[in-house]
Design an enzyme around this catalytic site. Structure first.
Site, PDB file in Angstrom:
ATOM      1  N   GLU A  36       0.849  -1.199   0.000  1.00 46.55           N
ATOM      2  CA  GLU A  36       0.000   0.000   0.000  1.00 46.55           C
ATOM      3  C   GLU A  36       0.880   1.243   0.000  1.00 46.55           C
ATOM      4  OE1 GLU A  36      -3.495   0.217   2.429  1.00 46.55           O
ATOM      5  OE2 GLU A  36      -3.710   2.362   2.049  1.00 46.55           O
TER       6      GLU A  36
ATOM      7  N   ASP B 288      -2.270  12.233  -2.992  1.00 50.20           N
ATOM      8  CA  ASP B 288      -2.385  13.695  -2.863  1.00 50.20           C
ATOM      9  C   ASP B 288      -2.855  14.281  -4.196  1.00 50.20           C
ATOM     10  OD1 ASP B 288      -0.839  14.692  -0.172  1.00 50.20           O
ATOM     11  OD2 ASP B 288      -0.056  12.816  -0.956  1.00 50.20           O
TER      12      ASP B 288
ATOM     13  N   LYS C 269      -3.875  22.113  -8.456  1.00 46.99           N
ATOM     14  CA  LYS C 269      -3.540  23.270  -9.301  1.00 46.99           C
ATOM     15  C   LYS C 269      -2.729  22.824 -10.510  1.00 46.99           C
ATOM     16  CE  LYS C 269      -3.526  26.551  -5.505  1.00 46.99           C
ATOM     17  NZ  LYS C 269      -2.646  27.018  -4.443  1.00 46.99           N
TER      18      LYS C 269
ATOM     19  N   ARG D 184      -9.913   7.283   5.832  1.00 49.59           N
ATOM     20  CA  ARG D 184     -10.223   8.570   6.460  1.00 49.59           C
ATOM     21  C   ARG D 184     -10.397   9.667   5.402  1.00 49.59           C
ATOM     22  NH1 ARG D 184      -8.966  11.653  11.345  1.00 49.59           N
ATOM     23  NH2 ARG D 184      -7.611  13.328  10.648  1.00 49.59           N
ATOM     24  N   TYR D 185      -9.494   9.689   4.457  1.00 49.07           N
ATOM     25  CA  TYR D 185      -9.565  10.717   3.407  1.00 49.07           C
ATOM     26  C   TYR D 185     -10.857  10.548   2.609  1.00 49.07           C
ATOM     27  CZ  TYR D 185      -8.403  13.608  -0.594  1.00 49.07           C
ATOM     28  OH  TYR D 185      -8.433  14.566  -1.579  1.00 49.07           O
TER      29      TYR D 185
END
Ligand SMILES: C[S@@+](CC[C@H](N)C(=O)[O-])C[C@H]1O[C@@H](n2cnc3c(N)ncnc32)[C@H](O)[C@@H]1O
Length: 230
Positions: free
Chosen positions: A61, A135, A139, A210-211
């Site tokens: 992972e 992540d 942008k 969680r995210y």
């Protein structure tokens, strides 16, 4: 943009540290981490530093965050050897705590960049890999930092054995699109979706992270992808 590592990878993660660890957390880093840390010079040497049995399967992972998915899978698959990679110290502490208190013996941890692990693993050593909500770098100028790109897919394709499954999730539509484009250009992976449900609905053997819970609470669409290494 210049590269951030000797291999030319751009940094794909944010901060490495949150709050100063408590004394109990510092003890986990000092005492437990060295016992379960992946040895990059012998990354397939055994399920953990404590257990020398040769594992039948190794699952990796990348970016386990708070460890919800890694721990869930490791508890349910005691015969599988898990490698969890996460540069963020607070997340690593959570997993070390669980390893210690639940006496899990099938997880090894790399507190750092997963791409270093992928480069060190023998060819075809992984049977599953997970990248859950990398992540987003939303942008335009930051998009080059996204972990999922041709280089990472090349590293994964080498480290995964034919038939192995790569699971990937994101809550960013543009990340989903660029992931599928990169997969399309990588002939060693094929997308397994047969219908929209396959990418819209999280499979039952894939717990919420969680995210992901935050993304759901904010009303963002989540994309769940499964790819097979050919
Ligand atoms: C948005 S968080 C998601 C965490 C977790 N997977 C979840 O779903 O809750 C992305 C995580 O990936 C980690 N990460 C980013 N780049 C990484 C890399 N190159 N190797 C390992 N972990 C990485 C970050 O530190 C961060 O914890």
């Amino acid at each position: 943009m210049t590269s951030d590592t000797p291999h030319g990878d751009l940094r794909s993660f944010g901060r490495r540290r949150g709050r100063k660890p408590t004394s109990r957390q510092a003890a986990l880093l000092r005492d437990v981490l060295p016992r379960v840390a992946l040895d990059l010079s012998a990354p397939c040497g055994g399920p953990t530093a404590r257990d020398t049995q040769v594992p039948s399967e190794t699952w990796l992972e990348i970016g386990f965050g708070g460890g919800e998915h890694l721990l869930w899978q490791a508890e349910r698959h005691p015969a599988v050897s898990f490698i969890g990679c996460e540069p963020f110290e607070d997340g690593v502490i959570k997993v070390l705590d669980a390893i210690e208190h639940q006496r899990l013996t099938n997880i090894r941890v790399h507190m750092g960049d997963a791409r270093d692990v992928l480069r060190a693993l023998p060819d075809g050593s992984l049977t599953r890999a997970f990248i859950l909500f990398p992540d987003p770098w939303p942008k335009r100028k930051q998009a080059k930092r996204r972990l999922v790109n041709a280089t990472t897919l090349d590293l994964l394709a080498r480290a995964m054995r034919p038939g192995a499954i790569l699971r990937l999730a994101t809550d960013i539509g543009d990340y989903a699109r660029t992931t599928l484009e990169a997969i399309e250009r990588e002939p060693r992976f094929v997308w397994l979706a047969k219908s929209p449900t396959d990418w819209r609905v999280r499979p039952p053997d894939w717990p919420e992270t969680r995210y992901e819970a935050k993304a759901a609470a904010a009303g963002r669409q989540r994309y769940y992808f499964s790819f097979r290494r050919l």
